[in-house]
Design a protein around this motif. Structure first.
Motif, short mmCIF file in Angstrom:
data_model
loop_
_atom_site.label_atom_id
_atom_site.label_comp_id
_atom_site.label_asym_id
_atom_site.label_seq_id
_atom_site.Cartn_x
_atom_site.Cartn_y
_atom_site.Cartn_z
N ASP A 1 41.23 57.25 38.17
CA ASP A 1 42.40 57.32 37.30
C ASP A 1 42.30 56.29 36.18
N GLY A 2 41.79 55.12 36.50
CA GLY A 2 41.65 54.09 35.47
C GLY A 2 41.14 52.79 36.04
N VAL A 3 40.92 51.82 35.15
CA VAL A 3 40.31 50.53 35.48
C VAL A 3 41.29 49.40 35.17
N VAL A 4 41.28 48.37 36.02
CA VAL A 4 41.97 47.11 35.72
C VAL A 4 40.93 46.01 35.77
N ASP B 1 38.56 38.05 24.42
CA ASP B 1 38.53 38.73 23.12
C ASP B 1 37.45 39.81 23.08
N ALA B 2 36.24 39.47 23.54
CA ALA B 2 35.14 40.44 23.50
C ALA B 2 35.47 41.66 24.35
N LEU B 3 36.12 41.41 25.49
CA LEU B 3 36.48 42.52 26.38
C LEU B 3 37.50 43.44 25.70
N GLU B 4 38.56 42.85 25.14
CA GLU B 4 39.62 43.67 24.54
C GLU B 4 39.17 44.32 23.23
N THR B 5 38.35 43.62 22.46
CA THR B 5 37.96 44.12 21.14
C THR B 5 36.83 45.14 21.21
N ASP B 6 35.86 44.91 22.08
CA ASP B 6 34.66 45.76 22.11
C ASP B 6 34.57 46.66 23.34
N VAL B 7 34.69 46.05 24.52
CA VAL B 7 34.36 46.79 25.74
C VAL B 7 35.44 47.83 26.09
N THR C 1 40.05 55.33 31.25
CA THR C 1 41.30 54.63 30.91
C THR C 1 41.25 53.19 31.41
N VAL C 2 41.64 52.25 30.57
CA VAL C 2 41.75 50.85 31.00
C VAL C 2 43.24 50.50 31.02
N TYR C 3 43.76 50.22 32.21
CA TYR C 3 45.19 49.97 32.38
C TYR C 3 45.60 48.53 32.11
N GLY C 4 44.64 47.61 32.12
CA GLY C 4 45.04 46.23 31.87
C GLY C 4 43.86 45.28 31.95
N VAL C 5 44.05 44.12 31.31
CA VAL C 5 43.09 43.02 31.37
C VAL C 5 43.86 41.79 31.82
N LEU C 6 43.62 41.36 33.06
CA LEU C 6 44.38 40.25 33.65
C LEU C 6 43.60 38.95 33.53
N PRO C 7 44.22 37.93 32.95
CA PRO C 7 43.51 36.65 32.81
C PRO C 7 43.31 35.96 34.15
N ARG C 8 42.30 35.13 34.19
CA ARG C 8 42.05 34.30 35.38
C ARG C 8 43.21 33.33 35.53
N ASP C 9 43.84 33.32 36.68
CA ASP C 9 45.01 32.48 36.92
C ASP C 9 44.65 31.38 37.90
N ARG C 10 45.02 30.16 37.56
CA ARG C 10 44.65 29.01 38.40
C ARG C 10 45.09 29.20 39.85
N ASP C 11 46.32 29.70 40.04
CA ASP C 11 46.83 29.85 41.41
C ASP C 11 46.05 30.90 42.20
N LEU C 12 45.45 31.86 41.48
CA LEU C 12 44.70 32.90 42.17
C LEU C 12 43.21 32.60 42.20
N ALA C 13 42.75 31.81 41.21
CA ALA C 13 41.30 31.61 41.07
C ALA C 13 40.76 30.52 41.98
N HIS D 1 50.37 42.02 31.52
CA HIS D 1 49.06 42.37 30.94
C HIS D 1 48.57 43.77 31.30
N ALA D 2 49.40 44.60 31.92
CA ALA D 2 48.93 45.93 32.34
C ALA D 2 50.02 46.98 32.19
N ASP D 3 49.59 48.21 32.17
CA ASP D 3 50.50 49.35 32.15
C ASP D 3 50.84 49.68 33.60
N VAL D 4 51.94 49.10 34.10
CA VAL D 4 52.29 49.24 35.51
C VAL D 4 52.63 50.69 35.85
#
Length: 353
Positions: free
Chosen positions: A169-172, A182-188, A198-210, A344-347
């Motif tokens: 259905d799509g990628v997150v 930037d490279a991911l959102e602009t090019d990939v 379909t790309v549903y979202g690009v989630l940044p690395r979060d300190r609490d999760l990383a 950051h995503a299309d929920v």
């Protein structure tokens, strides 16, 4: 009619659990009755799989489910199971029937079942139960979780999309570092969408999760903690001590929130690491115990020392997997993921509305 969403990933440790449970909570808040299943239990504390995977337990708690553990997780994909399967002692047809029966039971009263893949997309191949094969058995749409560090990572996504076919259905993208955003959102992303993905979202690395705490790292590595100091400091990266002491000190001083991994017999490296303010712990490999003076100095500085039996290369590999996954899975982790998805995503797209 029950909707089914299977969340899989190209690699292990990409945040599947948090994403699956966050989507289930969001769907429930949107008025759907939801359920959860993880056909292959892959997070096990023991080789024979006596200790159950934590993920279904967390799902039961967060989603208020009544299903029994063996229903939510019909196959315990332990090293012992894998060995038996390779020797021909597991029947793939029987296992497929079990998955289908358990799924039907779990789906009976739910509008939407969220199914978490096991390990990576290809886990389960030895018994014909990879995530794409499971998606066929339970008629699921698939959300693919991917990470991104370099443009060539798009190769893996194209291969996964080919494998999943119309089920995808799509990628997150998850755990994306600021430097790669930037490279991911602009090019990939436009490239993938041009290929019909379909790309549903690009989630940044979060300190609490990383990051993971030193204590969690010690537990996951089965390490012996030889110091009596707190282990609640966060580790986000690793530095391997395989150089001379002077060079090591310069290198360690440039890093932060790091664990230094080195041989237990490298007292010069231990001493250099303890001089650097950004070092959160030492992980000493090969089963060599450090000298009393190193342990004493570590205690004075409040830096834990972890002792493992494995060699440095194996330890680095295992430790990086632990940190990549941000191993703490709890209600707080899922709440953080919900915020990331909302921002950051299309929920609606991810839930299939």
């Amino acid at each position: 009619m029950t909707h089914t969403t299977l969340v899989t990933s190209i690699d292990e440790s990409t945040g599947k659990t948090a994403i699956t449970l966050a989507l289930a909570q969001l769907a429930r808040e949107g008025g759907e009755s939801v359920s959860y299943m993880k056909p292959k239990g892959t997070r096990l504390q023991s080789n024979v799989g006596k200790t159950m995977d934590d993920d279904p337990m967390l799902a039961r708690e967060l989603l208020g489910l009544d299903a029994e553990m063996h229903e939510m997780e019909p196959i315990v994909y332990s090293p012992t199971f894998v060995e038996q399967a390779i020797r021909g002692r597991e029947d793939p047809e029987e296992l497929r029937d079990t998955v289908a029966e358990r799924f039907d039971s779990i789906a009976a009263d739910a509008d939407h079942v969220f199914v978490e893949g096991g390990g990576s997309l290809t886990t389960g191949g030895i018994v014909d139960l990879t995530d794409d094969q499971i998606a066929d058995i339970i008629d699921a749409r698939v959300v693919l979780v991917a990470t991104y560090e370099r443009p060539s990572d798009a190769d893996d996504i194209i291969a996964a999309a080919d494998r999943l076919g119309d089920r995808l259905d799509g990628v997150v993208f998850n755990l994306v570092a600021d430097a790669n955003f930037d490279a991911l959102e602009t090019d990939v992303v436009p490239f993938l969408e041009g290929r019909g993905i379909t790309v549903y979202g690009v989630l940044p690395r979060d300190r609490d999760l990383a990051g993971v705490t030193v204590g969690e790292l010690a537990e996951e590595l089965a390490a012996d903690v030889v110091t009596d100091v707190p282990t609640d400091g966060y580790v986000e990266r690793f530095s391997v001590g395989a150089m001379g002491a002077d060079e090591a000190l310069r290198h360690f001083r440039r890093t932060k929130d790091a664990a230094v991994i080195t041989g237990g017999d490298r007292a010069d490296i231990h001493t250099a690491a303890l001089e650097a303010p950004g070092v959160r712990c030492l992980i000493l490999t090969g089963g060599h115990r450090p000298s009393g003076s190193v342990v004493g100095k570590a205690a004075d500085k409040g830096v834990p020392i972890l002792l493992v039996q494995t060699d440095t290369l194996t330890t680095v590999d295992r430790a990086e997997k632990v940190v990549r996954s941000g191993r703490t899975r709890d209600a707080e982790t899922v709440a953080t993921m919900r915020s990331l998805l909302a921002d950051h995503a299309d929920v609606d797209g991810l839930i299939g509305h």
